[in-house]
Design a protein around this motif. Sequence first.
Motif, PDB file in Angstrom:
ATOM      1  N   LEU A   1       1.776   6.337   3.823  1.00  0.00           N
ATOM      2  CA  LEU A   1       2.053   8.036   3.388  1.00  0.00           C
ATOM      3  C   LEU A   1       2.767   8.288   4.614  1.00  0.00           C
ATOM      4  O   LEU A   1       3.352   8.481   5.130  1.00  0.00           O
ATOM      5  CB  LEU A   1       0.253   8.125   4.454  1.00  0.00           C
ATOM      6  CG  LEU A   1      -1.252   7.677   4.908  1.00  0.00           C
ATOM      7  CD1 LEU A   1      -1.566   6.066   4.345  1.00  0.00           C
ATOM      8  CD2 LEU A   1      -2.199   7.603   5.149  1.00  0.00           C
TER       9      LEU A   1
ATOM     10  N   VAL B   1      -8.713   8.186   6.546  1.00  0.00           N
ATOM     11  CA  VAL B   1      -8.324   9.133   4.998  1.00  0.00           C
ATOM     12  C   VAL B   1      -9.002   9.732   4.187  1.00  0.00           C
ATOM     13  O   VAL B   1      -9.799  10.430   4.158  1.00  0.00           O
ATOM     14  CB  VAL B   1      -6.589   9.039   4.663  1.00  0.00           C
ATOM     15  CG1 VAL B   1      -6.789  10.314   3.458  1.00  0.00           C
ATOM     16  CG2 VAL B   1      -5.378   9.092   5.372  1.00  0.00           C
ATOM     17  N   ALA B   2      -9.702   7.755   3.349  1.00  0.00           N
ATOM     18  CA  ALA B   2     -11.137   8.500   2.726  1.00  0.00           C
ATOM     19  C   ALA B   2     -11.952   8.851   3.145  1.00  0.00           C
ATOM     20  O   ALA B   2     -12.706   9.029   2.448  1.00  0.00           O
ATOM     21  CB  ALA B   2     -10.819   6.825   2.683  1.00  0.00           C
TER      22      ALA B   2
ATOM     23  N   GLN C   1      -5.148   3.268   7.781  1.00  0.00           N
ATOM     24  CA  GLN C   1      -4.895   5.225   7.806  1.00  0.00           C
ATOM     25  C   GLN C   1      -5.281   5.181   6.668  1.00  0.00           C
ATOM     26  O   GLN C   1      -6.093   6.419   6.480  1.00  0.00           O
ATOM     27  CB  GLN C   1      -3.214   5.104   7.554  1.00  0.00           C
ATOM     28  CG  GLN C   1      -2.266   4.275   9.364  1.00  0.00           C
ATOM     29  CD  GLN C   1      -1.368   4.597   9.252  1.00  0.00           C
ATOM     30  OE1 GLN C   1      -0.864   4.692   8.063  1.00  0.00           O
ATOM     31  NE2 GLN C   1      -0.432   4.998  10.615  1.00  0.00           N
ATOM     32  N   ARG C   2      -5.543   4.462   5.532  1.00  0.00           N
ATOM     33  CA  ARG C   2      -5.345   5.044   4.119  1.00  0.00           C
ATOM     34  C   ARG C   2      -6.818   4.981   4.518  1.00  0.00           C
ATOM     35  O   ARG C   2      -7.709   6.005   3.431  1.00  0.00           O
ATOM     36  CB  ARG C   2      -4.948   3.955   3.318  1.00  0.00           C
ATOM     37  CG  ARG C   2      -3.509   4.676   2.839  1.00  0.00           C
ATOM     38  CD  ARG C   2      -2.957   3.873   1.124  1.00  0.00           C
ATOM     39  NE  ARG C   2      -1.828   3.291   0.744  1.00  0.00           N
ATOM     40  CZ  ARG C   2      -1.243   5.316   0.981  1.00  0.00           C
ATOM     41  NH1 ARG C   2      -2.170   6.328   0.309  1.00  0.00           N
ATOM     42  NH2 ARG C   2      -0.032   5.358   0.367  1.00  0.00           N
TER      43      ARG C   2
ATOM     44  N   VAL D   1      -1.769   0.854   7.548  1.00  0.00           N
ATOM     45  CA  VAL D   1      -1.124   1.369   6.603  1.00  0.00           C
ATOM     46  C   VAL D   1      -2.677   1.235   6.012  1.00  0.00           C
ATOM     47  O   VAL D   1      -3.249   2.895   5.359  1.00  0.00           O
ATOM     48  CB  VAL D   1       0.483   1.389   5.261  1.00  0.00           C
ATOM     49  CG1 VAL D   1      -0.835   2.229   4.237  1.00  0.00           C
ATOM     50  CG2 VAL D   1       1.314   1.467   5.832  1.00  0.00           C
ATOM     51  N   LEU D   2      -3.377   0.005   5.318  1.00  0.00           N
ATOM     52  CA  LEU D   2      -4.678  -0.245   4.933  1.00  0.00           C
ATOM     53  C   LEU D   2      -5.282   0.746   5.903  1.00  0.00           C
ATOM     54  O   LEU D   2      -6.416   1.750   5.794  1.00  0.00           O
ATOM     55  CB  LEU D   2      -5.086  -1.532   5.094  1.00  0.00           C
ATOM     56  CG  LEU D   2      -3.906  -2.784   3.907  1.00  0.00           C
ATOM     57  CD1 LEU D   2      -4.118  -3.376   4.036  1.00  0.00           C
ATOM     58  CD2 LEU D   2      -4.389  -1.047   2.386  1.00  0.00           C
TER      59      LEU D   2
ATOM     60  N   ALA E   1       0.301   9.751  11.015  1.00  0.00           N
ATOM     61  CA  ALA E   1       0.259   8.373  10.452  1.00  0.00           C
ATOM     62  C   ALA E   1       1.679   8.243  10.120  1.00  0.00           C
ATOM     63  O   ALA E   1       2.125   7.952   9.490  1.00  0.00           O
ATOM     64  CB  ALA E   1      -1.055   8.378   8.964  1.00  0.00           C
TER      65      ALA E   1
ATOM     66  N   PRO F   1       1.053  -1.480  -0.303  1.00  0.00           N
ATOM     67  CA  PRO F   1       0.016  -0.107  -0.028  1.00  0.00           C
ATOM     68  C   PRO F   1       0.636   1.454  -0.181  1.00  0.00           C
ATOM     69  O   PRO F   1       0.114   2.597  -0.738  1.00  0.00           O
ATOM     70  CB  PRO F   1      -0.991   0.222   1.176  1.00  0.00           C
ATOM     71  CG  PRO F   1       0.502  -0.910   1.916  1.00  0.00           C
ATOM     72  CD  PRO F   1       0.828  -2.024   1.869  1.00  0.00           C
TER      73      PRO F   1
END
Length: 503
Positions: A25, A64-65, A60-61, A57-58, A78, A22
């Motif tokens: 960030l 964010v989304a 965190q993403r 990380v997934l 992050a 991924p």
Amino acid sequence: MTRDVHAEPVLATTRIQGDILPGLLKKNELLLFFRIDSAADFLPFLKGLPITSMETVLDQRAEVADRRTRGVTALIPAPGLNVAFTFTGLTKLGVAGLSGAPGLAEFEAGMAARQAVLDDPDPTHWRSVGPERHADGVFVLAGASRAEIDDTIALHLAPAGANGWTVVREEAGVVRPDPVHGHEHFGYADGVSQPGVRGTTPDGSILTPSVDADDRPEQGALGQDLLWPGEFVLGYPGQDPQLGETDPDFARPGPLSVPPVPFMDQGSFLVFRRLAQKVPEFDASVKALAKQTTGADAVSAELLGAQLVGRWKSGAALELSPVKDDLSLAEGTPRENDFEFGDDREGARCPWAAHVRKAYPRDDVRHTTTPSELEVAHAEAFTQTHRMMRRGIAYGPELSHAEALSGHTTQQRGLLFLCYVSSIAEQFEFVQQAWVDAQDFPQVGSGADPIIGQPHPGTLPFLGAAPFSEDPTNKPQLDVAHFVTMEGGDYFFAPALDAIQSL
């Protein structure tokens, strides 16, 4: 044909380091290259580090989304911390069976010893890591700001001496500001054509969803081919280079990407190169070269720069818009990668040696402009076995107006190139040697990659395009000076989190 997600592997997201698939960030990144002084002190320190996993990380993403859908634009904390080791570093840590293991010859030798293969400059002159500043490993630190990175260092990495390691080199990267966010210092969108990855998370989420699952199940975003994860992480099936004959959509997995030693399961090789860029000299050269083009296919400096790269500065592909920029095709739009080169076999729109065509030739077929459908399928299947997961970031200050006016570089800037692969030889080294530096690829007379071709004395031959007439006999033969210099690098391995704990 529909995409059978259930046939794709479940990825070990708690084991795989977060930067590999991924990507951590980041708006800032710090690479701390280090030497292990005492394995006895370093090992317990290493095992206690909060290495950022793919799962983190997934998450965190996803956060964010979710915030973006609610109109929240504030950055979230992050911090990211990953680690990778050279061959000597793994040896110091007691990893068994490395020497002579299949597939590790390049890793064991190190990048400096591969100078002749890569056409690199003399390693004794490298500014960054290499023979003069040998590293046993690298900490990859990422964050929204340098303050966030420094906080991670203070909380988890300091003091180095008491934990058995010493910093031998630092490389700091920063994402360039809007509106050139994500662009490299020459001004072009970088990292636009990342591959999609097949596979699901343990909770059943698809890592790279297909945006057009009905008509293009073999792709994630439009033009983003889905690759089997073994191309980037050891222990999973990879691509099959023979699939073109029977399965042009690459839906079947290829051979398992077997770890050379058990310790390497769920890990990935990390390639690092510091690439220095002479921006004002490049700009001046592009303007001078544009004046050498004449007749019906005379081009502006803006268009010639796009021909060298293969994309406009916006990220729009030259293949889709060969004579003017088109923001509807730019970076971040649905069609940024929605193209092949099959409609431009003669290189009239996008030059054969344009950087993006050299580094990722898509459906180009070597040494023929009239290939059969079978040859195209074979070539595309072969190409997909040489992809890389790139994680580069710019370094150095923005170009000053004083430098621009003088035409001379006075401050160091460039790209910290990083990529993750499951085979150094078949991915990174193959692309650099057989495609980027080969003056007969994809076709005889193409010339070398004018951006990252390494290095040739004097100038590089470059066969341009004929975008207005589309007459291949009108293509200009240009001599392009060298404005990107490799200044150091090495090969590393990023182990799985549980492999680190097993040391």
